[in-house]
Design an enzyme around this catalytic site. Structure first.
Site, short mmCIF file in Angstrom:
data_model
loop_
_atom_site.label_atom_id
_atom_site.label_comp_id
_atom_site.label_asym_id
_atom_site.label_seq_id
_atom_site.Cartn_x
_atom_site.Cartn_y
_atom_site.Cartn_z
N CYS A 95 0.81 -1.21 0.00
CA CYS A 95 0.00 0.00 0.00
C CYS A 95 0.85 1.28 0.00
CB CYS A 95 -1.00 -0.06 1.15
SG CYS A 95 -2.42 1.01 0.88
N ARG A 129 -12.54 6.16 -0.60
CA ARG A 129 -11.52 5.14 -0.37
C ARG A 129 -12.01 3.79 -0.86
NH1 ARG A 129 -7.64 7.13 2.84
NH2 ARG A 129 -6.69 5.09 3.12
N HIS A 196 -3.22 -5.44 2.60
CA HIS A 196 -2.72 -5.50 3.98
C HIS A 196 -3.10 -6.84 4.57
CE1 HIS A 196 -1.90 -1.17 4.47
NE2 HIS A 196 -2.98 -0.98 3.74
N1 GLN Z 1 -2.16 6.76 2.33
C1 GLN Z 1 -2.33 5.90 1.21
C2 GLN Z 1 -3.72 5.91 0.61
O1 GLN Z 1 -4.68 6.23 1.27
C3 GLN Z 1 -1.95 4.48 1.60
C4 GLN Z 1 -2.89 3.90 2.61
C5 GLN Z 1 -2.46 2.58 3.15
O2 GLN Z 1 -1.27 2.25 3.22
N2 GLN Z 1 -3.46 1.84 3.59
O3 GLN Z 1 -3.89 5.59 -0.53
#
Ligand code: GLN
Length: 252
Positions: A95, A129, A196
Site C-alpha cells: 500500500c 476510499r 494488507h
Molecule cells: N495513504 C495511502 C492511501 O490512502 C496508503 C494507505 C495505506 O497504506 N493503507 O492511498
C-alpha cells in the site's frame, strides 16, 4: 546453515493493519526450514548499504506518515534502494510502501508526495476510499495459478506504465485503480500490493516464492526450498474465501 536478513523499512511509521505479520511469516517459514533469520529495522536516519539485506519490506501508512519518510527514502536511501531493486534484491511492499516506490503520489487534496521513481507507475488519490476484503489470481509459474486473499484500504489509484507487469489480477475488490483489473506491481524481484492484513501469512505460496528468490540470489540458482507444513494457512484462506463469498463466518 543458510541465513536470510530481512530489512523492515520504516517500521515505526509504515505499519498499518499488522503489516509486520508479513515479516513474521517470512521469518517463521525460514525457521521451519532451519534457515537462520535476522530482522533489521531500518528507519529515518539509519544507514543502508547494498548487501546489508536479502529481503526488504515496506508496509502501508497514512498520507501524513508517507510525508514524514519521503525525504529520507528519496534523498538518503534512494540511490541504494534503486540499485538493489535493479540488481534483483527481493522487495515486498504494501500500500503506502508500494506507492512510495513509484514516481509520485498526489493526495486527493492535490498535494504531491515525492516518491522514489524506482519503477514506472504513479498514484493519484481520490476522495472515496477503496475498502474491501479482496480476492486475487496470482500466476506462481506458467502452469500454476493461486487464489490469494487480502484486504485493501486506500484512497490512491495507481496506474502502471506501459509494459509494467502487475503482481496479480483482481477477482474481487478494486486493486490498483478499480478500472483495469490489475493489482500491484512486479518488477524484477520487487513486488508491490495494495493488500494488507497480513498478506503473506494468508498466502504461503507467495511467502515461499519471495524466500526462494532471495536464497537463489544468495546461494545459487540450484537452491530450492524444501517443502514444509503450511500450519493451517491454506484452511484459513479457504475459510476467508467462503466468508467473502457468503458473508458467513466458517469454522476451521
Ligand atoms: N495513504 C495511502 C492511501 O490512502 C496508503 C494507505 C495505506 O497504506 N493503507 O492511498
Amino acid at each position: 546453515m543458510e541465513k536470510i536478513v530481512i530489512g523492515h523499512f520504516y517500521p515505526d511509521l509504515l505499519n498499518l493493519y499488522g503489516d509486520r505479520g508479513n515479516v513474521l511469516a517470512l521469518a517463521v517459514r525460514s525457521k521451519l526450514r532451519d534457515i537462520e533469520v535476522e530482522i533489521k529495522n531500518i528507519s529515518v536516519g539509519d544507514d543502508l548499504k547494498e548487501g546489508d539485506i536479502d529481503i526488504g519490506f515496506i508496509g502501508g501508512g497514512q498520507d501524513s506518515e508517507q510525508n514524514i519518510m519521503s525525504d529520507d527514502l528519496v534523498k538518503v536511501k534512494g540511490p541504494v534502494i534503486k540499485s538493489m531493486i535493479e540488481s534483483g534484491t527481493v522487495f515486498f511492499t504494501v500500500c503506502g510502501g508500494y506507492q512510495m516506490l513509484g514516481k509520485y503520489y498526489k493526495e486527493h487534496d492535490g498535494k504531491v508526495i515525492e516518491c522514489l521513481g524506482a519503477i514506472d507507475y504513479y498514484t493519484e488519490g481520490e476522495k472515496e476510499r477503496f475498502i474491501n476484503d479482496t480476492v486475487y489470481n496470482f500466476d506462481l509459474d506458467e502452469k500454476t495459478s493461486v487464489t490469494c486473499v487480502g484486504f485493501e484500504n486506500h484512497s490512491g489509484r495507481t496506474y502502471l506504465g506501459e509494459g509494467v507487469m502487475p503482481f496479480m489480477k483482481v477477482v474481487k475488490g478494486h486493486g490498483n485503480n478499480g478500472k483495469d483489473g490489475t493489482e500491484g506491481v512486479r518488477y524484477k524481484n520487487t513486488f508491490g500490493t495494495y493488500s494488507h492484513g497480513s498478506f503473506l501469512p494468508k498466502n504461503p505460496e507467495v511467502t515461499d516464492l519471495l524466500l526462494e528468490l532471495a536464497l537463489k540470489r544468495k546461494y545459487g540458482e540450484d537452491y530450492f526450498l524444501k517443502p514444509v507444513d503450511d500450519l493451517g494457512a491454506k484452511e484459513a484462506r479457504e475459510a476467508a474465501l467462503k466468508y467473502i463469498e457468503t458473508g458467513k463466518e466458517q469454522m476451521i
